[in-house]
Design a protein around this motif. Sequence first.
Motif, PDB file in Angstrom:
ATOM      1  N   GLU A 189       0.889  -1.201   0.039  1.00  0.00           N
ATOM      2  CA  GLU A 189       0.186  -0.019   0.068  1.00  0.00           C
ATOM      3  C   GLU A 189       0.843   1.250  -0.062  1.00  0.00           C
ATOM      4  O   GLU A 189       0.588   2.173  -0.767  1.00  0.00           O
ATOM      5  CB  GLU A 189      -1.137   0.024   1.173  1.00  0.00           C
ATOM      6  N   GLU A 190       1.910   1.253   0.731  1.00  0.00           N
ATOM      7  CA  GLU A 190       2.733   2.436   0.818  1.00  0.00           C
ATOM      8  C   GLU A 190       3.376   2.507  -0.838  1.00  0.00           C
ATOM      9  O   GLU A 190       3.535   3.628  -1.061  1.00  0.00           O
ATOM     10  CB  GLU A 190       4.085   1.970   1.780  1.00  0.00           C
ATOM     11  N   VAL A 191       3.820   1.537  -1.405  1.00  0.00           N
ATOM     12  CA  VAL A 191       4.380   1.727  -2.567  1.00  0.00           C
ATOM     13  C   VAL A 191       3.267   2.188  -3.593  1.00  0.00           C
ATOM     14  O   VAL A 191       3.433   2.888  -4.518  1.00  0.00           O
ATOM     15  CB  VAL A 191       4.883   0.284  -3.030  1.00  0.00           C
ATOM     16  N   LYS A 192       2.069   1.787  -3.416  1.00  0.00           N
ATOM     17  CA  LYS A 192       0.920   2.028  -4.239  1.00  0.00           C
ATOM     18  C   LYS A 192       0.704   3.611  -3.999  1.00  0.00           C
ATOM     19  O   LYS A 192       0.422   4.255  -4.970  1.00  0.00           O
ATOM     20  CB  LYS A 192      -0.340   1.290  -4.222  1.00  0.00           C
ATOM     21  N   THR A 193       0.999   4.066  -2.978  1.00  0.00           N
ATOM     22  CA  THR A 193       0.655   5.697  -2.632  1.00  0.00           C
ATOM     23  C   THR A 193       1.846   6.375  -3.276  1.00  0.00           C
ATOM     24  O   THR A 193       1.427   7.615  -4.062  1.00  0.00           O
ATOM     25  CB  THR A 193       0.754   5.776  -1.103  1.00  0.00           C
ATOM     26  N   ILE A 194       2.819   5.977  -3.464  1.00  0.00           N
ATOM     27  CA  ILE A 194       3.934   6.509  -3.867  1.00  0.00           C
ATOM     28  C   ILE A 194       3.748   6.767  -5.681  1.00  0.00           C
ATOM     29  O   ILE A 194       3.995   7.777  -6.248  1.00  0.00           O
ATOM     30  CB  ILE A 194       5.378   5.952  -3.568  1.00  0.00           C
ATOM     31  N   VAL A 195       3.539   5.599  -6.290  1.00  0.00           N
ATOM     32  CA  VAL A 195       3.359   5.434  -7.661  1.00  0.00           C
ATOM     33  C   VAL A 195       1.779   5.813  -8.144  1.00  0.00           C
ATOM     34  O   VAL A 195       1.897   6.091  -9.621  1.00  0.00           O
ATOM     35  CB  VAL A 195       3.798   3.992  -8.269  1.00  0.00           C
ATOM     36  N   GLY A 196       1.057   5.956  -7.227  1.00  0.00           N
ATOM     37  CA  GLY A 196      -0.247   6.453  -7.825  1.00  0.00           C
ATOM     38  C   GLY A 196      -1.119   5.226  -8.329  1.00  0.00           C
ATOM     39  O   GLY A 196      -2.020   5.739  -9.252  1.00  0.00           O
ATOM     40  N   GLY A 197      -0.947   4.142  -8.258  1.00  0.00           N
ATOM     41  CA  GLY A 197      -1.790   3.021  -8.725  1.00  0.00           C
ATOM     42  C   GLY A 197      -1.309   1.676  -8.537  1.00  0.00           C
ATOM     43  O   GLY A 197      -0.526   1.498  -7.767  1.00  0.00           O
ATOM     44  N   LYS A 198      -1.909   0.818  -9.333  1.00  0.00           N
ATOM     45  CA  LYS A 198      -1.462  -0.704  -9.110  1.00  0.00           C
ATOM     46  C   LYS A 198      -0.620  -1.056 -10.095  1.00  0.00           C
ATOM     47  O   LYS A 198      -0.183  -0.400 -11.059  1.00  0.00           O
ATOM     48  CB  LYS A 198      -2.910  -1.680  -9.230  1.00  0.00           C
ATOM     49  N   GLU A 199      -0.143  -2.417  -9.928  1.00  0.00           N
ATOM     50  CA  GLU A 199       0.760  -2.916 -10.665  1.00  0.00           C
ATOM     51  C   GLU A 199       0.243  -3.365 -12.246  1.00  0.00           C
ATOM     52  O   GLU A 199      -0.969  -3.429 -12.319  1.00  0.00           O
ATOM     53  CB  GLU A 199       1.428  -4.364 -10.222  1.00  0.00           C
ATOM     54  N   LYS A 200       1.035  -3.551 -13.237  1.00  0.00           N
ATOM     55  CA  LYS A 200       0.809  -3.919 -14.540  1.00  0.00           C
ATOM     56  C   LYS A 200       0.368  -5.503 -14.348  1.00  0.00           C
ATOM     57  O   LYS A 200      -0.594  -5.922 -15.283  1.00  0.00           O
ATOM     58  CB  LYS A 200       1.794  -3.749 -15.395  1.00  0.00           C
ATOM     59  N   SER A 201       1.085  -6.301 -13.736  1.00  0.00           N
ATOM     60  CA  SER A 201       0.844  -7.762 -13.714  1.00  0.00           C
ATOM     61  C   SER A 201       1.577  -8.390 -12.424  1.00  0.00           C
ATOM     62  O   SER A 201       2.423  -7.448 -11.807  1.00  0.00           O
ATOM     63  CB  SER A 201       1.295  -8.495 -14.909  1.00  0.00           C
ATOM     64  N   GLN A 202       1.097  -9.470 -12.029  1.00  0.00           N
ATOM     65  CA  GLN A 202       1.904 -10.311 -10.841  1.00  0.00           C
ATOM     66  C   GLN A 202       1.956 -11.527 -11.159  1.00  0.00           C
ATOM     67  O   GLN A 202       1.157 -12.112 -11.724  1.00  0.00           O
ATOM     68  CB  GLN A 202       0.978  -9.890  -9.569  1.00  0.00           C
ATOM     69  N   ASN A 203       3.137 -12.268 -10.335  1.00  0.00           N
ATOM     70  CA  ASN A 203       3.321 -13.462 -10.474  1.00  0.00           C
ATOM     71  C   ASN A 203       3.637 -14.109  -9.002  1.00  0.00           C
ATOM     72  O   ASN A 203       4.539 -13.526  -8.463  1.00  0.00           O
ATOM     73  CB  ASN A 203       4.611 -13.922 -11.476  1.00  0.00           C
ATOM     74  N   LYS A 204       2.790 -15.074  -8.647  1.00  0.00           N
ATOM     75  CA  LYS A 204       3.057 -15.776  -7.439  1.00  0.00           C
ATOM     76  C   LYS A 204       4.166 -16.932  -7.560  1.00  0.00           C
ATOM     77  O   LYS A 204       3.900 -17.989  -8.164  1.00  0.00           O
ATOM     78  CB  LYS A 204       1.632 -16.009  -6.984  1.00  0.00           C
TER      79      LYS A 204
END
Length: 414
Positions: A189-204
């Motif tokens: 959430e802290e990272v999203k606050t800095i960049v202003g949105g969500k990731e393009k994709s994710q891999n688990k």
Amino acid sequence: MKTTLVFERGNGLPYSKSTLHRAFNRICRKAGITKHITIHGLRHTHAVLQLEAGADMKYVQKRLGHGSVAITSDVYAHISKKLEKKNMDKFEEYTKGLDVGKEMLSFLGLLCIVVTIFFIIAAVISAFRKTRKVKKRLLTALGSFILFFIFYAVWMSLEGEKPSEVTQEKTAKITKDEYKKIKDGMTLEEVKTIVGGKEKSQNKFDDFVEYNFDGENGVESDAYVILDFNYDKTLDKKIEIGLLSPRDDTEVSTEEDTEEDPTESLKDHIEYQLTEDNDFNIVNLEVNEHMGTDIENDNIVILTLLGSENLTAKMKANGLFEDSNVVFQSLFENTDVEEAVLFWQLPVTDSTGNTSDKNVLKITLTRDTFENINWEDFDSHDYKIVAEDYEELIQFSGIKSPLTREGLLECRQI
């Protein structure tokens, strides 16, 4: 013979893994299940079905033995589209109920206003006529007006209770300055606050989740950023490609340089089949181009496996043959395999009393032979008849026919 095993052979000894896998695959075929699934895969199926049936995440976590609900949620909650649809259906049903209630309150409120106006007018007329109904009609109008305010208050409470519409979170791009602000240990959430949105994709993965972002205004037009988060949702590592500095020349390669070696890819897949799906102990694995055919991508597999030493001598002999069935069926599932050479090793004691792992059996099959075998009814002791090459590489003493179903009593190196 007393034993604590749940399932055992007639002599009290355990079934081999290959026996269980063969029986399981046979059951799947009879049930019309064509997709490959392992016995361990039933655990995942069970978890998904529990969640789709509405089981609580905490309940599923306890059944699976996970250390925390977070692990269960991360692993399973995303794999079932039915869960997402079910939740959305509940949301829609809830909001529809609120809308019906509000419509009813709006109607009652309007009715109260009409009644209030009607009795006020009636009271005025009664006053001009000097009748005794003026006070009664004014009280009725006042009561209707009070009811209107009650209905209005309830309507407003429902309006405030209605969940806000779910907004689509913007996909963010990371600039140079934003990348420098991102520090290890930050939460998502802290990272999203800095960049202003969500990731393009994710891999688990087993130990972390990889979040991928496009770069913005980087030194290269196709810059991107990879952020690895632990399952406790804290940043473990960040990587930028082409954002702050250009890629190294060593990273820029032609399509020919980066093209994956098909034999290496096949080797990796076979290794996964044998170790992950069937738990075999690989001593050596080679995949080479088959020079005996003119067909492109035909390969010969040379495989050496270590047999289990935790069985009796007779069980070792039978186990090698039964496991060979599983191995060959796994190998020839790969259409690029034209021939397979299988070596089995066992601990062998020589005449001086020293024990070491030695090749005891060699079996070679071609694809034509493999496809001619009816594996459901095949007697694995008949390899010496059907195989292109069959060799018992160790002389076995104390038996009439070495490595047969009568069993082997003792292995001695020649």
